[in-house]
Design a protein around this motif. Structure first.
Motif, mmCIF file in Angstrom:
data_model
loop_
_atom_site.group_PDB
_atom_site.id
_atom_site.type_symbol
_atom_site.label_atom_id
_atom_site.label_comp_id
_atom_site.label_asym_id
_atom_site.label_seq_id
_atom_site.Cartn_x
_atom_site.Cartn_y
_atom_site.Cartn_z
ATOM 1 N N PHE A 21 0.840 -1.207 0.000
ATOM 2 C CA PHE A 21 0.000 0.000 0.000
ATOM 3 C C PHE A 21 0.873 1.255 0.000
ATOM 4 O O PHE A 21 0.543 2.244 -0.654
ATOM 5 C CB PHE A 21 -0.927 0.014 1.219
ATOM 6 N N ASN A 22 1.996 1.209 0.744
ATOM 7 C CA ASN A 22 2.865 2.378 0.811
ATOM 8 C C ASN A 22 3.508 2.673 -0.545
ATOM 9 O O ASN A 22 3.685 3.821 -0.924
ATOM 10 C CB ASN A 22 3.952 2.173 1.871
ATOM 11 N N MET A 23 3.859 1.627 -1.280
ATOM 12 C CA MET A 23 4.514 1.804 -2.574
ATOM 13 C C MET A 23 3.521 2.131 -3.693
ATOM 14 O O MET A 23 3.766 2.997 -4.524
ATOM 15 C CB MET A 23 5.278 0.527 -2.945
ATOM 16 N N LYS A 24 2.400 1.439 -3.691
ATOM 17 C CA LYS A 24 1.453 1.562 -4.808
ATOM 18 C C LYS A 24 0.274 2.486 -4.532
ATOM 19 O O LYS A 24 -0.427 2.879 -5.461
ATOM 20 C CB LYS A 24 0.916 0.172 -5.186
ATOM 21 N N GLY A 25 0.042 2.793 -3.264
ATOM 22 C CA GLY A 25 -1.109 3.609 -2.918
ATOM 23 C C GLY A 25 -2.379 2.773 -2.867
ATOM 24 O O GLY A 25 -2.381 1.588 -3.225
ATOM 25 N N TYR A 26 -3.468 3.415 -2.424
ATOM 26 C CA TYR A 26 -4.743 2.700 -2.279
ATOM 27 C C TYR A 26 -5.261 2.224 -3.629
ATOM 28 O O TYR A 26 -5.574 1.048 -3.815
ATOM 29 C CB TYR A 26 -5.776 3.609 -1.610
ATOM 30 N N SER A 27 -5.347 3.137 -4.589
ATOM 31 C CA SER A 27 -5.910 2.792 -5.896
ATOM 32 C C SER A 27 -5.023 1.814 -6.655
ATOM 33 O O SER A 27 -5.520 0.951 -7.379
ATOM 34 C CB SER A 27 -6.106 4.056 -6.746
ATOM 35 N N GLY A 28 -3.712 1.951 -6.485
ATOM 36 C CA GLY A 28 -2.781 1.097 -7.225
ATOM 37 C C GLY A 28 -2.620 -0.295 -6.659
ATOM 38 O O GLY A 28 -2.053 -1.173 -7.306
ATOM 39 N N THR A 29 -3.105 -0.492 -5.438
ATOM 40 C CA THR A 29 -3.002 -1.813 -4.801
ATOM 41 C C THR A 29 -4.288 -2.594 -5.000
ATOM 42 O O THR A 29 -5.368 -2.120 -4.657
ATOM 43 C CB THR A 29 -2.723 -1.671 -3.288
ATOM 44 N N SER A 30 -4.160 -3.778 -5.553
ATOM 45 C CA SER A 30 -5.336 -4.629 -5.765
ATOM 46 C C SER A 30 -5.333 -5.778 -4.769
ATOM 47 O O SER A 30 -4.294 -6.115 -4.192
ATOM 48 C CB SER A 30 -5.327 -5.189 -7.189
ATOM 49 N N ILE A 31 -6.484 -6.348 -4.580
ATOM 50 C CA ILE A 31 -6.582 -7.521 -3.703
ATOM 51 C C ILE A 31 -5.731 -8.658 -4.265
ATOM 52 O O ILE A 31 -5.138 -9.437 -3.528
ATOM 53 C CB ILE A 31 -8.060 -7.963 -3.535
ATOM 54 N N SER A 32 -5.619 -8.698 -5.585
ATOM 55 C CA SER A 32 -4.768 -9.711 -6.229
ATOM 56 C C SER A 32 -3.308 -9.545 -5.814
ATOM 57 O O SER A 32 -2.590 -10.544 -5.624
ATOM 58 C CB SER A 32 -4.880 -9.611 -7.753
ATOM 59 N N ASP A 33 -2.867 -8.279 -5.680
ATOM 60 C CA ASP A 33 -1.497 -8.021 -5.210
ATOM 61 C C ASP A 33 -1.288 -8.613 -3.819
ATOM 62 O O ASP A 33 -0.265 -9.252 -3.551
ATOM 63 C CB ASP A 33 -1.226 -6.508 -5.137
ATOM 64 N N ILE A 34 -2.258 -8.377 -2.950
ATOM 65 C CA ILE A 34 -2.167 -8.876 -1.571
ATOM 66 C C ILE A 34 -2.199 -10.403 -1.556
ATOM 67 O O ILE A 34 -1.431 -11.050 -0.833
ATOM 68 C CB ILE A 34 -3.323 -8.327 -0.697
ATOM 69 N N MET A 35 -3.079 -10.983 -2.363
ATOM 70 C CA MET A 35 -3.171 -12.447 -2.444
ATOM 71 C C MET A 35 -1.853 -13.052 -2.916
ATOM 72 O O MET A 35 -1.364 -14.048 -2.372
ATOM 73 C CB MET A 35 -4.301 -12.847 -3.409
ATOM 74 N N SER A 36 -1.263 -12.407 -3.927
ATOM 75 C CA SER A 36 -0.011 -12.905 -4.498
ATOM 76 C C SER A 36 1.126 -12.877 -3.484
ATOM 77 O O SER A 36 1.896 -13.842 -3.370
ATOM 78 C CB SER A 36 0.359 -12.062 -5.726
ATOM 79 N N GLU A 37 1.232 -11.779 -2.739
ATOM 80 C CA GLU A 37 2.337 -11.626 -1.779
ATOM 81 C C GLU A 37 2.144 -12.439 -0.503
ATOM 82 O O GLU A 37 3.110 -12.896 0.097
ATOM 83 C CB GLU A 37 2.523 -10.144 -1.435
ATOM 84 N N THR A 38 0.890 -12.589 -0.079
ATOM 85 C CA THR A 38 0.632 -13.334 1.168
ATOM 86 C C THR A 38 0.475 -14.833 0.930
ATOM 87 O O THR A 38 0.653 -15.637 1.848
ATOM 88 C CB THR A 38 -0.651 -12.827 1.858
ATOM 89 N N GLY A 39 0.101 -15.180 -0.307
ATOM 90 C CA GLY A 39 -0.158 -16.589 -0.607
ATOM 91 C C GLY A 39 -1.505 -17.051 -0.081
ATOM 92 O O GLY A 39 -1.777 -18.248 -0.013
ATOM 93 N N LEU A 40 -2.359 -16.089 0.283
ATOM 94 C CA LEU A 40 -3.672 -16.416 0.831
ATOM 95 C C LEU A 40 -4.764 -16.219 -0.219
ATOM 96 O O LEU A 40 -4.582 -15.482 -1.188
ATOM 97 C CB LEU A 40 -3.974 -15.527 2.043
ATOM 98 N N THR A 41 -5.877 -16.869 -0.007
ATOM 99 C CA THR A 41 -7.009 -16.727 -0.921
ATOM 100 C C THR A 41 -7.794 -15.465 -0.600
ATOM 101 O O THR A 41 -7.641 -14.876 0.477
ATOM 102 C CB THR A 41 -7.957 -17.936 -0.805
ATOM 103 N N LYS A 42 -8.653 -15.082 -1.531
ATOM 104 C CA LYS A 42 -9.514 -13.920 -1.307
ATOM 105 C C LYS A 42 -10.411 -14.171 -0.096
ATOM 106 O O LYS A 42 -10.659 -13.264 0.712
ATOM 107 C CB LYS A 42 -10.368 -13.642 -2.544
ATOM 108 N N GLY A 43 -10.865 -15.389 0.052
ATOM 109 C CA GLY A 43 -11.712 -15.748 1.187
ATOM 110 C C GLY A 43 -10.992 -15.564 2.515
ATOM 111 O O GLY A 43 -11.579 -15.097 3.489
#
Length: 199
Positions: A21-43
């Motif tokens: 979020f700090n690097m990409k900002g709110y709009s630039g950060t997608s849930i897919s980005d978070i899923m990819s980095e954490t290895g967790l599902t959307k659920g």
């Protein structure tokens, strides 16, 4: 008491998503980005956070906490009020490159991000700046009481100028890739601090 599995998962998500979020900002950060980095599902993400807004705010809190710990802890090591102010300003110069590796100053980034219509983020940044200003005022007033700072110094005015110089120069240095803006502003703050010393 041991942390529950859900608490650990929540902390893990925040720690991983905070620099994104700090690097990409709110709009630039997608849930897919978070899923990819954490290895967790959307659920799994939405099982711990109601929505992206809640996660973004938690990440911002995390980012503001670590930048505060770095800057304020440096100043707290000093006993003299002027030394505290000087070290506080110098910390921005000292940790500038470190902040850049983390995506830049979270205060500046979130402030710019909130201009795009995120009132919750804006409100949190405003609160942080008010807290920061109060901390500076407290240092100055304590310095005046201890006869370390001239009694006629306007603590509110100085604190506002201090924050404006720092955040403005951080923005310019980060945008241009030239540290001269930050260096010159810190030098100016140090000269102001020197002038406000009592005796």
């Amino acid at each position: 008491m041991d942390e529950s599995k859900s608490e650990k998962t929540r902390k893990y998500i925040i720690e991983i998503s905070a620099p994104i979020f700090n690097m990409k900002g709110y709009s630039g950060t997608s849930i897919s980005d978070i899923m990819s980095e954490t290895g967790l599902t959307k659920g799994a993400l939405y099982g711990n956070f109601e929505n992206k807004d809640e996660l973004a705010l938690a990440a911002l809190e995390y980012n503001l906490r670590w930048v505060s710990s770095i800057l304020f802890e440096e100043a707290e090591k000093e006993n003299n009020a002027c030394a505290k102010l000087a070290v506080f300003a110098e910390s921005y110069r000292k940790y500038h490159d470190f902040f850049l590796k983390k995506g830049g100053c979270p205060v500046m980034n979130a402030a710019v991000d909130s201009d795009d219509g995120h009132p919750l983020i804006k409100k949190r940044v405003e609160k942080f700046i008010r807290t920061w200003k109060k901390a500076l005022i407290r240092i100055i007033e304590t310095g005046k009481a201890n006869k370390e700072i001239k009694p006629d110094i306007d603590s509110e005015r100085f604190s506002s100028v201090f924050i404006s110089l720092i955040e403005g120069s951080v923005t310019l240095s980060t945008t241009t890739g030239d540290r001269i803006y930050l260096d010159m502003s810190v030098d100016h703050i140090l000269s102001l601090v020197k002038e406000m010393k009592a005796g």
